[in-house]
Design a protein around this motif. Structure first.
Motif, PDB file in Angstrom:
ATOM      1  N   ASP A 143      -8.111  -5.432  -2.205  1.00 42.29           N
ATOM      2  CA  ASP A 143      -8.288  -5.174  -0.777  1.00 42.29           C
ATOM      3  C   ASP A 143      -6.897  -5.070  -0.148  1.00 42.29           C
ATOM      4  O   ASP A 143      -5.886  -5.380  -0.791  1.00 42.29           O
ATOM      5  CB  ASP A 143      -9.118  -6.296  -0.129  1.00 42.29           C
ATOM      6  N   GLU A 144      -6.889  -4.661   1.101  1.00 48.91           N
ATOM      7  CA  GLU A 144      -5.627  -4.414   1.770  1.00 48.91           C
ATOM      8  C   GLU A 144      -5.653  -5.096   3.130  1.00 48.91           C
ATOM      9  O   GLU A 144      -6.674  -5.080   3.811  1.00 48.91           O
ATOM     10  CB  GLU A 144      -5.476  -2.898   1.948  1.00 48.91           C
TER      11      GLU A 144
ATOM     12  N   LEU B  71      -8.194   2.198  -2.970  1.00 50.06           N
ATOM     13  CA  LEU B  71      -7.530   1.435  -4.026  1.00 50.06           C
ATOM     14  C   LEU B  71      -8.560   0.943  -5.036  1.00 50.06           C
ATOM     15  O   LEU B  71      -9.663   0.537  -4.657  1.00 50.06           O
ATOM     16  CB  LEU B  71      -6.790   0.238  -3.428  1.00 50.06           C
TER      17      LEU B  71
ATOM     18  N   GLY C  95       1.680  -3.160   8.821  1.00 52.91           N
ATOM     19  CA  GLY C  95       1.335  -1.972   8.037  1.00 52.91           C
ATOM     20  C   GLY C  95       2.038  -0.710   8.510  1.00 52.91           C
ATOM     21  O   GLY C  95       2.073   0.296   7.791  1.00 52.91           O
TER      22      GLY C  95
ATOM     23  N   CYS D 227      -0.577  -4.550   2.973  1.00 51.63           N
ATOM     24  CA  CYS D 227      -0.291  -5.353   1.770  1.00 51.63           C
ATOM     25  C   CYS D 227      -1.519  -5.369   0.868  1.00 51.63           C
ATOM     26  O   CYS D 227      -2.640  -5.597   1.342  1.00 51.63           O
ATOM     27  CB  CYS D 227       0.061  -6.785   2.160  1.00 51.63           C
ATOM     28  N   ILE D 228      -1.294  -5.139  -0.418  1.00 51.25           N
ATOM     29  CA  ILE D 228      -2.395  -5.115  -1.384  1.00 51.25           C
ATOM     30  C   ILE D 228      -2.563  -6.515  -1.965  1.00 51.25           C
ATOM     31  O   ILE D 228      -1.587  -7.151  -2.380  1.00 51.25           O
ATOM     32  CB  ILE D 228      -2.101  -4.126  -2.531  1.00 51.25           C
TER      33      ILE D 228
ATOM     34  N   ARG E 266      -4.663   4.482  -6.823  1.00 50.52           N
ATOM     35  CA  ARG E 266      -5.357   5.101  -5.690  1.00 50.52           C
ATOM     36  C   ARG E 266      -6.220   6.217  -6.253  1.00 50.52           C
ATOM     37  O   ARG E 266      -5.733   7.094  -6.970  1.00 50.52           O
ATOM     38  CB  ARG E 266      -4.367   5.628  -4.648  1.00 50.52           C
TER      39      ARG E 266
ATOM     40  N   SER F 250       0.821  -1.201   0.000  1.00 51.30           N
ATOM     41  CA  SER F 250       0.000   0.000   0.000  1.00 51.30           C
ATOM     42  C   SER F 250       0.863   1.262   0.000  1.00 51.30           C
ATOM     43  O   SER F 250       0.512   2.277  -0.607  1.00 51.30           O
ATOM     44  CB  SER F 250      -0.895  -0.060   1.243  1.00 51.30           C
TER      45      SER F 250
END
Ligand code: FES
Ligand SMILES: [Fe+2]
Length: 364
Positions: free
Chosen positions: A136-137, A71, A173, A141-142, A65, A42
């Motif tokens: 999603d996150e 996202l 994160g 992490c994406i 973004r 991210s």
């Protein structure tokens, strides 16, 4: 579990599953096309308009973004005549996504907003938009998912055998990327994943790592007297580093020098170490080629200290990484022999066996 004809062994993958390009194409659909795949960090997309391109199975995915700070992910394909929009090295920035062929331009929400040489009334622009992909996150992490029907990311992680959510206590994160490596491994992604999932090879292949984490010498990845799936560093060591007594700050949630690892099926490794976290991403290219991306993350305070030298940590981890890639390439050369039928696991390779079991729910 898959039993073997050989007493005491379980079956793993067949030669064909390691070397066949037809099988590779099938698993790119049924594995990488059906579940959440790790695609990047991210923090690579901090500002509105930031973008990155991730290869997921046989698809190229563009992640941006948008103006709301959320996202969005799209197939990396222009709806005019199908040109790829951004190159794979296409991290970058822009208020719109503009096709390099005829310059059709899309908003960050995927809507067609302009087409040069055409007036608005020439055609119905509202009907044209990039094709969305689920994104999603988790812990910075994406992840993207090409399937519309797969469970949510958090549900998928919750039910994964390697229990990656137990690592949330380290607040991944909050960590900051300091270094990124890319390796072209001449082997199948499953060879790498199996190798990661066992430590029978550690005493043979990783003498330096075993010196720092004594339980690895025994072929086990975790200590039997611990319920948290951790392994202790040797007495006096505080970091996985050539400078093992390093005084780098510990990552959040780390109270004593321990290491944890999780394979997040199908393409992510999380290595939590006392002073650093390594996140690895497999990008399968063919049955015998995998690109391996590794990001090294540290607490912000570590990177703000100008006196800190990360080299001993980074070079130690890269040594282990190169050792793993070298043996995995050796395996790929071996399993390519016509004489090879299928791989086996002993009872000490139970995490590798869990990987096979999970894989069999997607591919059989
Ligand atoms: S293919 Fe993209 S604008 Fe023509
Ligand atoms: Fe290894």
């Amino acid at each position: 579990m898959t039993t073997s004809d050989i007493r005491g062994l379980r079956t793993s993958f067949t030669r064909e599953e390691y070397v066949s390009d037809e099988h590779f194409a099938r698993e790119m659909e049924s594995v990488y096309g059906s579940t959440w795949c790790f695609a990047g960090l991210s923090q690579e997309l901090t500002h509105v308009g930031d973008r990155l391109v991730a290869e997921v199975g046989s698809e190229s995915i563009l992640i941006v973004r948008n103006r709301e700070g959320e996202l969005r992910a799209y197939y990396n394909v222009c709806q005019h005549r199908g040109s790829q929009l951004c190159d794979e090295s296409g991290s970058g920035h822009g208020a719109a996504i503009t096709c390099p062929y005829h310059a059709w331009s899309y908003s960050l929400d995927g809507k067609l907003v302009s087409a040069i040489h055409h007036a608005k009334e020439d055609f119905d622009r509202e009907c044209i938009a990039l094709t969305s992909v689920r994104v999603d996150e988790w812990q910075g992490c994406i992840f993207v998912c090409l399937s519309e029907t797969a469970p949510s990311l958090i549900d998928s992680l919750e039910h994964l055998y390697s229990a990656p959510r137990s690592l949330e206590r380290f607040d991944l994160g909050s960590l900051v990327r300091a270094h990124h490596t890319v390796d072209e491994a001449q082997c199948n992604w499953k060879v790498l994943a199996e190798n990661y999932s066992e430590c029978l090879h550690c005493s043979v292949v990783h003498p330096e790592f075993c010196d720092l984490v004594p339980v690895y010498k025994t072929g086990r990845t975790i200590e039997s007297d611990r319920e948290d799936w951790a392994a202790r560093l040797k007495t006096g060591a505080s970091a996985i580093s050539f400078d093992a007594t390093s005084s780098l700050p510990m990552i959040p949630g780390m109270t004593e020098p321990l290491v944890y690892g999780a394979f997040v099926y199908p393409n992510m490794l999380i290595d939590v170490m006392p002073t650093c976290v390594a996140l690895t991403r497999y990008v399968p290219r063919s049955a015998s080629h995998t690109t391996v991306h590794t990001d090294y993350l540290f607490p912000k305070e570590t990177l703000e200290d100008p006196s800190v030298d990360l080299t001993p940590t980074l070079s130690f981890n890269d040594l282990v990484n190169q050792q793993d890639i070298a043996v995995s390439e050796r395996v790929q050369r071996g399993v390519s022999s016509k004489s090879f039928v299928r791989a086996h696991h002993t009872g000490m390779e139970k995490y590798a066996q869990q990987f096979v079991k999970r894989y069999r729910t997607d591919v059989n």
